[in-house]
Design a protein around this motif. Sequence first.
Motif, PDB file in Angstrom:
ATOM      1  N   THR A 110     -43.030   5.329 -27.691  1.00 29.56           N
ATOM      2  CA  THR A 110     -43.530   5.154 -29.063  1.00 29.56           C
ATOM      3  C   THR A 110     -42.514   4.456 -29.963  1.00 29.56           C
ATOM      4  OG1 THR A 110     -42.667   7.279 -29.901  1.00 29.56           O
ATOM      5  CG2 THR A 110     -44.817   7.300 -28.796  1.00 29.56           C
ATOM      6  N   LEU A 111     -41.344   4.123 -29.429  1.00 29.35           N
ATOM      7  CA  LEU A 111     -40.272   3.551 -30.235  1.00 29.35           C
ATOM      8  C   LEU A 111     -40.358   2.035 -30.279  1.00 29.35           C
ATOM      9  CD1 LEU A 111     -37.244   5.646 -28.913  1.00 29.35           C
ATOM     10  CD2 LEU A 111     -38.742   6.166 -30.852  1.00 29.35           C
ATOM     11  N   SER A 112     -39.762   1.457 -31.314  1.00 35.94           N
ATOM     12  CA  SER A 112     -39.619   0.000 -31.379  1.00 35.94           C
ATOM     13  C   SER A 112     -38.567  -0.456 -30.372  1.00 35.94           C
ATOM     14  CB  SER A 112     -39.196  -0.426 -32.783  1.00 35.94           C
ATOM     15  OG  SER A 112     -37.854   0.000 -33.041  1.00 35.94           O
ATOM     16  N   GLY A 113     -38.493  -1.766 -30.144  1.00 33.86           N
ATOM     17  CA  GLY A 113     -37.495  -2.297 -29.222  1.00 33.86           C
ATOM     18  C   GLY A 113     -36.080  -1.972 -29.658  1.00 33.86           C
ATOM     19  N   GLY A 114     -35.821  -2.067 -30.960  1.00 35.46           N
ATOM     20  CA  GLY A 114     -34.494  -1.769 -31.469  1.00 35.46           C
ATOM     21  C   GLY A 114     -34.135  -0.304 -31.304  1.00 35.46           C
ATOM     22  N   GLU A 115     -35.106   0.577 -31.549  1.00 35.00           N
ATOM     23  CA  GLU A 115     -34.853   2.009 -31.375  1.00 35.00           C
ATOM     24  C   GLU A 115     -34.580   2.330 -29.905  1.00 35.00           C
ATOM     25  OE1 GLU A 115     -37.544   3.826 -35.043  1.00 35.00           O
ATOM     26  OE2 GLU A 115     -38.479   3.318 -33.130  1.00 35.00           O
ATOM     27  N   GLN A 116     -35.303   1.680 -29.015  1.00 36.11           N
ATOM     28  CA  GLN A 116     -35.072   1.910 -27.585  1.00 36.11           C
ATOM     29  C   GLN A 116     -33.675   1.444 -27.173  1.00 36.11           C
ATOM     30  OE1 GLN A 116     -38.243   0.864 -24.838  1.00 36.11           O
ATOM     31  NE2 GLN A 116     -39.764   1.080 -26.449  1.00 36.11           N
ATOM     32  N   GLN A 117     -33.198   0.339 -27.743  1.00 32.72           N
ATOM     33  CA  GLN A 117     -31.834  -0.101 -27.445  1.00 32.72           C
ATOM     34  C   GLN A 117     -30.810   0.939 -27.891  1.00 32.72           C
ATOM     35  OE1 GLN A 117     -31.665  -4.103 -29.231  1.00 32.72           O
ATOM     36  NE2 GLN A 117     -31.288  -4.883 -27.172  1.00 32.72           N
ATOM     37  N   ARG A 118     -31.038   1.534 -29.042  1.00 30.87           N
ATOM     38  CA  ARG A 118     -30.109   2.549 -29.532  1.00 30.87           C
ATOM     39  C   ARG A 118     -30.120   3.786 -28.636  1.00 30.87           C
ATOM     40  NH1 ARG A 118     -32.631   2.710 -35.262  1.00 30.87           N
ATOM     41  NH2 ARG A 118     -31.442   4.644 -35.531  1.00 30.87           N
ATOM     42  N   VAL A 119     -31.274   4.124 -28.097  1.00 33.71           N
ATOM     43  CA  VAL A 119     -31.363   5.258 -27.175  1.00 33.71           C
ATOM     44  C   VAL A 119     -30.568   4.977 -25.904  1.00 33.71           C
ATOM     45  CG1 VAL A 119     -32.936   6.603 -25.717  1.00 33.71           C
ATOM     46  CG2 VAL A 119     -33.571   6.057 -28.072  1.00 33.71           C
ATOM     47  N   GLN A 120     -30.678   3.760 -25.387  1.00 31.85           N
ATOM     48  CA  GLN A 120     -29.947   3.415 -24.169  1.00 31.85           C
ATOM     49  C   GLN A 120     -28.435   3.404 -24.414  1.00 31.85           C
ATOM     50  OE1 GLN A 120     -31.207   3.475 -21.207  1.00 31.85           O
ATOM     51  NE2 GLN A 120     -33.202   3.883 -22.138  1.00 31.85           N
ATOM     52  N   LEU A 121     -28.021   2.953 -25.587  1.00 34.81           N
ATOM     53  CA  LEU A 121     -26.602   3.028 -25.928  1.00 34.81           C
ATOM     54  C   LEU A 121     -26.149   4.484 -25.976  1.00 34.81           C
ATOM     55  CD1 LEU A 121     -23.905   1.808 -26.886  1.00 34.81           C
ATOM     56  CD2 LEU A 121     -24.782   1.994 -29.229  1.00 34.81           C
ATOM     57  N   ALA A 122     -26.964   5.344 -26.584  1.00 42.54           N
ATOM     58  CA  ALA A 122     -26.624   6.766 -26.662  1.00 42.54           C
ATOM     59  C   ALA A 122     -26.501   7.369 -25.267  1.00 42.54           C
ATOM     60  CB  ALA A 122     -27.683   7.512 -27.478  1.00 42.54           C
ATOM     61  N   ARG A 123     -27.394   6.988 -24.366  1.00 33.99           N
ATOM     62  CA  ARG A 123     -27.319   7.495 -22.990  1.00 33.99           C
ATOM     63  C   ARG A 123     -25.996   7.085 -22.340  1.00 33.99           C
ATOM     64  NH1 ARG A 123     -27.652   5.005 -18.529  1.00 33.99           N
ATOM     65  NH2 ARG A 123     -28.531   3.123 -19.479  1.00 33.99           N
ATOM     66  N   CYS A 124     -25.591   5.834 -22.543  1.00 38.41           N
ATOM     67  CA  CYS A 124     -24.330   5.351 -21.959  1.00 38.41           C
ATOM     68  C   CYS A 124     -23.127   6.088 -22.540  1.00 38.41           C
ATOM     69  CB  CYS A 124     -24.192   3.853 -22.195  1.00 38.41           C
ATOM     70  SG  CYS A 124     -25.323   2.838 -21.215  1.00 38.41           S
ATOM     71  N   LEU A 125     -23.133   6.309 -23.840  1.00 40.61           N
ATOM     72  CA  LEU A 125     -22.015   7.033 -24.457  1.00 40.61           C
ATOM     73  C   LEU A 125     -21.955   8.472 -23.959  1.00 40.61           C
ATOM     74  CD1 LEU A 125     -22.194   5.736 -28.143  1.00 40.61           C
ATOM     75  CD2 LEU A 125     -20.611   5.036 -26.347  1.00 40.61           C
ATOM     76  N   ALA A 126     -23.116   9.104 -23.794  1.00 44.39           N
ATOM     77  CA  ALA A 126     -23.140  10.462 -23.249  1.00 44.39           C
ATOM     78  C   ALA A 126     -22.573  10.487 -21.834  1.00 44.39           C
ATOM     79  CB  ALA A 126     -24.574  11.002 -23.256  1.00 44.39           C
ATOM     80  N   GLN A 127     -22.845   9.450 -21.076  1.00 46.19           N
ATOM     81  CA  GLN A 127     -22.355   9.375 -19.695  1.00 46.19           C
ATOM     82  C   GLN A 127     -20.834   9.319 -19.636  1.00 46.19           C
ATOM     83  OE1 GLN A 127     -24.262   6.335 -17.321  1.00 46.19           O
ATOM     84  NE2 GLN A 127     -22.524   6.196 -15.914  1.00 46.19           N
ATOM     85  N   LEU A 128     -20.209   8.652 -20.607  1.00 45.37           N
ATOM     86  CA  LEU A 128     -18.758   8.480 -20.599  1.00 45.37           C
ATOM     87  C   LEU A 128     -18.023   9.530 -21.427  1.00 45.37           C
ATOM     88  CD1 LEU A 128     -18.518   4.578 -20.923  1.00 45.37           C
ATOM     89  CD2 LEU A 128     -18.335   5.968 -18.843  1.00 45.37           C
TER      90      LEU A 128
END
Length: 259
Positions: A134-152
């Motif tokens: 349900t998110l916009s493309g920009g919101e989805q990019q921010r989610v993927q960045l958050a996932r990467c930061l959580a990983q590290l």
Amino acid sequence: MSGSLIAKNLRIQREARWLVDDISLELRPGERVALIGPNGAGKSTLLRLLTGYLPAEHGELLLAGQPLSGWPAQALSRQRAVMLQHTRGLANWPVAAVVAMGRAPWGPLHEHSIVQQVLALTGCDTFANRLCGTLSGGEQQRVQLARCLAQLWNNGAPQGWLFLDEPTSALDLRHQQHLMRLLKTLTSGANLHVFTVLHDLNLAALWASRVLLMHQGKLVAEGKPEAVIQAPIINRWYGAEVLVGEHPKEGAPQVFLCS
């Protein structure tokens, strides 16, 4: 974080064309590296080689002195996170659950608190319970960045090697600025290296500590933004007529297309 990521003579070929042709480089802790170049230069392919997503046909890749291919998968996942341009299959997952996926290499230790921290850092906390579809493309990019930061995330901050492929392509100006300021802050402690493929030369000049320029699979220029983002260099390798001036506040080079 200790050691560097060192690539030696990387090459990969597809249908008689070298997508990456004899590239050697060193990525050091605490750097912010922007990879630029025209369409088809091989930028995304190089990112995939550096992260181990693609095996090189020739050359060597060392992380902290050890061959990247020799790292156990879990140990490598704690050191290196990758945000690609397109991520599929997550439309029916809540945002917070997608971010929590980044903690898989670490197990449940402090998962909830870290996910909450990262959601707030990236501005995803306001839609943490929504489905990704349900998110916009920009919101989805921010989610993927958050996932990467959580990983590290380790000992209160992200540590290791973060690779991003066009992370600002769908972001508005406010969120571009927030993302680049956040990454600059996170690298200031020299425990996180960020390697980013960018098309926006002005953003690269404002943000990066080092710029790499690719053309037809080769690394043709490398250095600080003011050394690489110059009119003759951009004219030659992009085939575009440009003027390069200076940012009125930051002093960084800024590119203007000629009419």
